[in-house]
Design an enzyme around this catalytic site. Structure first.
Site, PDB file in Angstrom:
ATOM      1  N   LYS A 102       0.892  -1.140   0.079  1.00 15.78           N
ATOM      2  CA  LYS A 102      -0.075  -0.002  -0.030  1.00 15.78           C
ATOM      3  C   LYS A 102       0.936   1.383  -0.174  1.00 15.78           C
ATOM      4  O   LYS A 102       0.551   2.272  -0.749  1.00 15.78           O
ATOM      5  CB  LYS A 102      -0.912  -0.101   1.293  1.00 15.78           C
ATOM      6  CG  LYS A 102      -1.965  -0.968   1.164  1.00 15.78           C
ATOM      7  CD  LYS A 102      -3.329  -0.418   0.844  1.00 15.78           C
ATOM      8  CE  LYS A 102      -4.253  -1.735   0.440  1.00 15.78           C
ATOM      9  NZ  LYS A 102      -4.795  -2.586   1.481  1.00 15.78           N
ATOM     10  N   LYS A 113      -3.089 -10.493 -10.014  1.00 16.77           N
ATOM     11  CA  LYS A 113      -4.027 -10.961  -9.076  1.00 16.77           C
ATOM     12  C   LYS A 113      -5.370  -9.959  -9.089  1.00 16.77           C
ATOM     13  O   LYS A 113      -4.904  -8.633  -9.290  1.00 16.77           O
ATOM     14  CB  LYS A 113      -3.608 -10.610  -7.847  1.00 16.77           C
ATOM     15  CG  LYS A 113      -4.673 -10.886  -6.741  1.00 16.77           C
ATOM     16  CD  LYS A 113      -4.054  -9.989  -5.079  1.00 16.77           C
ATOM     17  CE  LYS A 113      -5.324 -10.088  -4.158  1.00 16.77           C
ATOM     18  NZ  LYS A 113      -6.266  -9.210  -4.224  1.00 16.77           N
ATOM     19  N   LYS A 148      -9.500  -4.741  -6.371  1.00 15.87           N
ATOM     20  CA  LYS A 148      -9.828  -3.236  -6.578  1.00 15.87           C
ATOM     21  C   LYS A 148      -8.946  -2.300  -6.759  1.00 15.87           C
ATOM     22  O   LYS A 148      -9.052  -1.325  -7.437  1.00 15.87           O
ATOM     23  CB  LYS A 148     -10.895  -2.959  -5.382  1.00 15.87           C
ATOM     24  CG  LYS A 148     -12.081  -3.568  -5.254  1.00 15.87           C
ATOM     25  CD  LYS A 148     -12.708  -3.493  -3.958  1.00 15.87           C
ATOM     26  CE  LYS A 148     -13.082  -5.136  -3.287  1.00 15.87           C
ATOM     27  NZ  LYS A 148     -13.079  -5.007  -1.684  1.00 15.87           N
TER      28      LYS A 148
HETATM   29  P1  ADP Z   1      -9.326  -6.349  -3.045  1.00 20.30           P
HETATM   30  O1  ADP Z   1      -7.735  -6.822  -3.149  1.00 20.30           O
HETATM   31  O2  ADP Z   1     -10.096  -6.228  -4.325  1.00 20.30           O
HETATM   32  O3  ADP Z   1      -9.392  -5.049  -2.310  1.00 20.30           O
HETATM   33  P2  ADP Z   1     -10.252  -7.477  -0.520  1.00 20.30           P
HETATM   34  O4  ADP Z   1      -9.051  -6.986   0.330  1.00 20.30           O
HETATM   35  O5  ADP Z   1     -11.603  -6.647  -0.154  1.00 20.30           O
HETATM   36  O6  ADP Z   1     -10.212  -7.512  -2.154  1.00 20.30           O
HETATM   37  O7  ADP Z   1     -10.601  -8.853  -0.565  1.00 20.30           O
HETATM   38  C1  ADP Z   1     -11.701  -9.671   0.126  1.00 20.30           C
HETATM   39  C2  ADP Z   1     -11.597 -10.997   0.143  1.00 20.30           C
HETATM   40  O8  ADP Z   1     -11.607 -11.515  -1.330  1.00 20.30           O
HETATM   41  C3  ADP Z   1     -10.389 -11.556   0.911  1.00 20.30           C
HETATM   42  O9  ADP Z   1     -10.828 -12.622   1.361  1.00 20.30           O
HETATM   43  C4  ADP Z   1      -9.509 -11.787  -0.195  1.00 20.30           C
HETATM   44  O10 ADP Z   1      -8.366 -12.637   0.130  1.00 20.30           O
HETATM   45  C5  ADP Z   1     -10.368 -12.157  -1.109  1.00 20.30           C
HETATM   46  N1  ADP Z   1      -9.635 -11.908  -2.689  1.00 20.30           N
HETATM   47  C6  ADP Z   1      -9.610 -10.765  -3.053  1.00 20.30           C
HETATM   48  N2  ADP Z   1      -9.029 -10.777  -4.344  1.00 20.30           N
HETATM   49  C7  ADP Z   1      -8.942 -12.027  -4.775  1.00 20.30           C
HETATM   50  C8  ADP Z   1      -8.448 -12.921  -5.659  1.00 20.30           C
HETATM   51  N3  ADP Z   1      -8.082 -12.078  -6.888  1.00 20.30           N
HETATM   52  N4  ADP Z   1      -8.428 -14.146  -5.836  1.00 20.30           N
HETATM   53  C9  ADP Z   1      -8.917 -14.797  -4.609  1.00 20.30           C
HETATM   54  N5  ADP Z   1      -9.231 -14.070  -3.550  1.00 20.30           N
HETATM   55  C10 ADP Z   1      -9.428 -12.804  -3.511  1.00 20.30           C
END
Ligand code: ADP
Ligand code: TRP
Length: 345
Positions: free
Chosen positions: A135, A214, A217
């Site tokens: 971050k 990956k 968001k």
């Molecule tokens: P982002 O990275 O999009 O901000 P979050 O941190 O809100 O996502 O993640 C919410 C949940 O979704 C967590 O348990 C996270 O591990 C899972 N997650 C997010 N992106 C992925 C991905 N590309 N593949 C698998 N799981 C994911």
């Protein structure tokens, strides 16, 4: 005529049976930040498994709006995103009758536990957080909220005696930190907390985004679960592909194959593998199929979400009841932690 005593006895019996059965179930807990549109990575990495777990486990699910403050500092956006994320979860099948569902900020006991845990966690452990380092590298302000994010997450998990935590691979280190804090606390003050286990699924732990990184968001490479047809088509059509000529076989180690596979059963996946191996496959055709598949898969959920978005009172009531249930469990763990540390006199 009702026999009021018999009725009371029956109700007590049913209530005890309900509680006993809950006691035998595993407590599964996970949360999601209301930090943007829900995407396929969130859905397959964590949410669909959570919803499945509600059938045979004591499921605790929540929207982590305290955590989202590390990236959203605009009142209207946070409020809107929080309500929207709650609608997403309910639309996708979370059943408030079978689970406990609330908004993190409505159960502020987690913030007190954060302080208690701050006194057992090593600064070095937090400094090694890859998520924090990423971050900062992206230019996010290095405030204390971001730095102590893992302590609040550990508090979220430990406050409710969670045994199993379904997440994607990116959250593995946070889970290890939570285990570290639970163990250190228990070793110092006596057994209070359950040491949680991460629940990461090999097949869906790292869903790729349209650019092959990956899906996240924060990378702007997502395929949203709920968006309009035109946007979805545009996103799917822009999934990166390699330049293998049509008359050669194609690699199955590619985002387009992996994203399509999320929607396929074993037999269908085998068929897709054969199609990729056979020369002649056109990526454009595959993308059209993926679009159709996603659009149809989420159709019933889209309808339910539209309904929920127009029924604020129902959603707010569900969340209020969830917060009350979560509070009761949280108070119990918190008061045991306070007692163990000598805060009650
Ligand atoms: P982002 O990275 O999009 O901000 P979050 O941190 O809100 O996502 O993640 C919410 C949940 O979704 C967590 O348990 C996270 O591990 C899972 N997650 C997010 N992106 C992925 C991905 N590309 N593949 C698998 N799981 C994911
Ligand atoms: N850090 C998690 C994420 O970004 C969200 C989260 C906060 C969480 N508290 C939690 C996940 C407790 C599981 C359990 O995805």
């Amino acid at each position: 005529m009702y026999d009021i005593n018999k009725l009371a006895g029956d109700l007590t019996y049913l209530w005890n049976r309900y509680n006993n059965s809950k006691n035998l179930m595993k407590r599964v807990l996970s949360g999601i930040q209301p930090s943007g549109q829900l995407h396929l990575g969130n859905y397959f990495g964590m949410m669909s498994r959570m919803i499945h777990y509600q059938e045979e486990n004591d499921l605790f699910a929540f929207i982590v709006n305290y955590h989202a403050l590390t990236s959203i500092q605009n009142r209207e956006i946070l409020r809107e995103n929080t309500f929207s994320a709650a609608c997403d979860f309910l639309a996708l099948g979370l059943d408030p009758e079978k689970s406990t569902f609330w908004i993190q900020g409505d159960v502020p006991q987690a913030t007190e536990l954060t302080w208690l845990l701050s006194n057992v966690v090593n600064v070095g452990l937090l400094q090694r957080s890859t998520s924090y380092k990423d971050k900062i590298a992206q230019g996010v302000a290095p405030n204390m909220g971001l730095f102590s994010y893992p302590i609040l997450m550990a508090a979220d998990i430990l406050l409710f005696g969670s045994e199993k935590v379904p997440v994607g691979k990116d959250q593995k280190q946070h889970l290890e930190m939570a285990q570290d804090m639970a163990t250190r606390f228990n070793n110092t003050f006596g057994d209070v907390f359950v040491v949680p286990e991460p629940d990461i699924d090999k097949e869906t732990q790292l869903v790729p985004g349209i650019d092959g990184q990956k899906m996240s968001k924060s990378y702007g490479n997502t395929i949203p679960v709920f968006c309009n047809e035109k946007t979805l088509k545009k996103k799917v059509m822009s999934i990166v592909t390699d330049s293998t000529p049509i008359d050669e076989s194609k690699s199955t180690d590619s985002p387009i194959f992996q994203i399509y596979s999320l929607f396929l059963d074993k037999k269908e996946k085998k068929e897709l593998t054969n199609r990729f191996k056979t020369p002649g496959l056109k990526y454009g055709d595959v993308k059209k199929e993926i679009f159709e598949r996603i659009w149809t898969h989420f159709k019933p959920f889209r309808d339910k979400r539209n309904y929920l978005k127009n029924h604020n009172d129902y959603v707010k009531n569900v969340l209020k009841e969830g917060a009350q249930k979560a509070s009761a469990v949280g108070n119990d763990y918190l008061s045991r932690a306070r007692e163990a540390m000598g805060l009650n006199y």
